[in-house]
Design a protein around this motif. Sequence first.
Motif, mmCIF file in Angstrom:
data_model
loop_
_atom_site.group_PDB
_atom_site.id
_atom_site.type_symbol
_atom_site.label_atom_id
_atom_site.label_comp_id
_atom_site.label_asym_id
_atom_site.label_seq_id
_atom_site.Cartn_x
_atom_site.Cartn_y
_atom_site.Cartn_z
ATOM 1 N N SER A 103 0.834 -1.199 0.000
ATOM 2 C CA SER A 103 0.000 0.000 0.000
ATOM 3 C C SER A 103 0.868 1.248 0.000
ATOM 4 C CB SER A 103 -0.915 0.000 1.233
ATOM 5 O OG SER A 103 -1.711 -1.170 1.265
ATOM 6 N N GLN A 117 -2.085 6.763 -3.067
ATOM 7 C CA GLN A 117 -3.384 6.109 -3.106
ATOM 8 C C GLN A 117 -4.434 6.852 -2.280
ATOM 9 O OE1 GLN A 117 -2.479 2.164 -1.771
ATOM 10 N NE2 GLN A 117 -1.715 1.481 -3.762
ATOM 11 N N ARG A 145 -7.036 3.729 -7.448
ATOM 12 C CA ARG A 145 -6.562 4.252 -6.165
ATOM 13 C C ARG A 145 -7.604 4.062 -5.068
ATOM 14 N NH1 ARG A 145 -4.040 9.957 -8.165
ATOM 15 N NH2 ARG A 145 -5.787 9.750 -9.624
ATOM 16 N N SER A 184 -7.762 0.309 -4.180
ATOM 17 C CA SER A 184 -6.655 -0.160 -3.342
ATOM 18 C C SER A 184 -7.009 -0.129 -1.861
ATOM 19 C CB SER A 184 -5.407 0.694 -3.589
ATOM 20 O OG SER A 184 -5.608 2.032 -3.119
ATOM 21 N N HIS A 234 -7.744 -3.368 -0.084
ATOM 22 C CA HIS A 234 -6.655 -4.305 0.193
ATOM 23 C C HIS A 234 -5.827 -3.902 1.411
ATOM 24 C CE1 HIS A 234 -7.298 -6.515 -3.559
ATOM 25 N NE2 HIS A 234 -7.481 -5.332 -4.152
#
Length: 555
Positions: A35, A40, A177, A180, A183
């Motif tokens: 990450s 992000q 973005r 993400s 996750h």
Amino acid sequence: MKLRSKRYSNWGIDEAVVPFTHEFPRADIHEIMASDLLHQLIKGTFKDHLVDWVGEYLQITEGNTRAKEIMDDIDRRIAAAPQFPGLRRFPQGRRYKQWTGDDSKALMKVFLPAIAEYVEEDVVKCIAAFADFCYLARRSDITEDTLVALKAALARFHKYREVFIRTGVRENFNLPRQHSMMHYYDNIVAFGAPNGLCSSITESRHITAPNASYQPTSRQAAGAAFRSRLSGLVSAFHAPRPDPFDGGDEDEGPVDDDRVIAEVVHATTREPLAMYSRDLYELAVDVDQPALPDLTRRFLYEQLYGGDTLPDNIDDCPHIDVNIYVHHSATAYYYAPSDISGIRGMKRERIRSTPSWYGYPRRDCALVVEDADTPGFRGMSVVRILLFFSFTYDGTEYPCALVHWFNRHGAHPDSKTGMWRVKPDNRGHDEAPYLSVVHLDSLLRGVQLLPVFGPAPLPKDFHYSDSLDAFEINLSEGNDSKPKHTGTAVCEWQTLKELREEVEASLKSAAEVMKTQHGNYLLEHPTFKVGDKVLLDGKNLATTRPKAKLSNKRY
């Protein structure tokens, strides 16, 4: 096969290359993608998505002309945020040309109150949920409870962001973005806190590395030009004046001291006698706080004898006839593993209370611990520091502060913004501020307050130094009390403006008087003739000596 090769070629992919993980039976390239908080979340989802979406939302719901007026007022509200240690201010609002990660982090802190009155509740809750997710993900110490809260914040964000599809701002959320964020839970479990992998660690060296390499040089023109070319911050010979809109490293930063919950200490510098009297009663006149002597005597009585009951007669309190020393700041050291901190999780933060900070008074706010057993903000109160001072009585030093208390409204944060609301504690028919003197040990750290602006637009010439005075209720990391009517706030601001203009006029008048009197006590300059012998100061003369200290002081 040709179509496949053409497709790879269009994307710049060489299909003949075999990935190095091809022979690894348990390798999954998707699982080793760590990450990145900066690109992000901070600059990606917040700055490039949510901030822009708010502008598009206003254009769709209000029309272009009205949306422009609202965005101009939002910029003024962002610029009206009071100063706070480490917080970069935006004099032009969000209209900032070169954005950095720190700028986006600073905007995230002040953006929510600025838009709260102009967008519907789901938009505010969406950005509040994202901010919760971002602050949780940025922690260096992450527990199971943190992960549960992280999932809950993500669920709220996904729920409330649907407002942008409903209003036509977006057709879908097929955005890598934002995807993400789903996750982060698994990545934290697999790799630990993402704070240690964030690309801002290396990007923050774009300026500091050239600056550090320049410092040991001889600071000649070539070196200065090198530094100026790389950082763009200084001229060839002179360092710039400190930027009042940049929090900087002076007011906050990491500390590698031993871990403590919190500690606040006065600045080592004592303000001069020419500025403040050492006598308590004369000091009260200097700072225009007539209640200071009685409040200080009651404070000393409580320190000496304890108990919650103070004598009704002030004559029963100790008389203070010792020197009083004024300080314009104090430094808070506290455990803050979620922020940029030292190796033991410690951070420092400067709390200021000064009559002039870049030309304007600055009185920071702080948290006072009232119930150490109650977690979070419920066990604390907000105070505004009006004066830092210290004195020694019977061999014991008492570092203390004169504070104006704030009241907390309700038992829960505001349902819309998720922030606590507080209001200055003013009592009596004349709305006099409720003041007291507290020991520095009761302070935890500084706290950032943001105004509840109300529905009316902010005056175009409103100054940020008046924000804590012009608005009755402020948001503090915030509740459900109605804000003070904005019209009243503007009236109070006009009064403050008139007082400031009156003070400025008095200062100008005093300066003119000083000019007329300036030469009365000066000696005439001596006149020199050709051939006279004089001493020449060698400070700015270049010599062939290896070090300046080896050169002659005068010639």
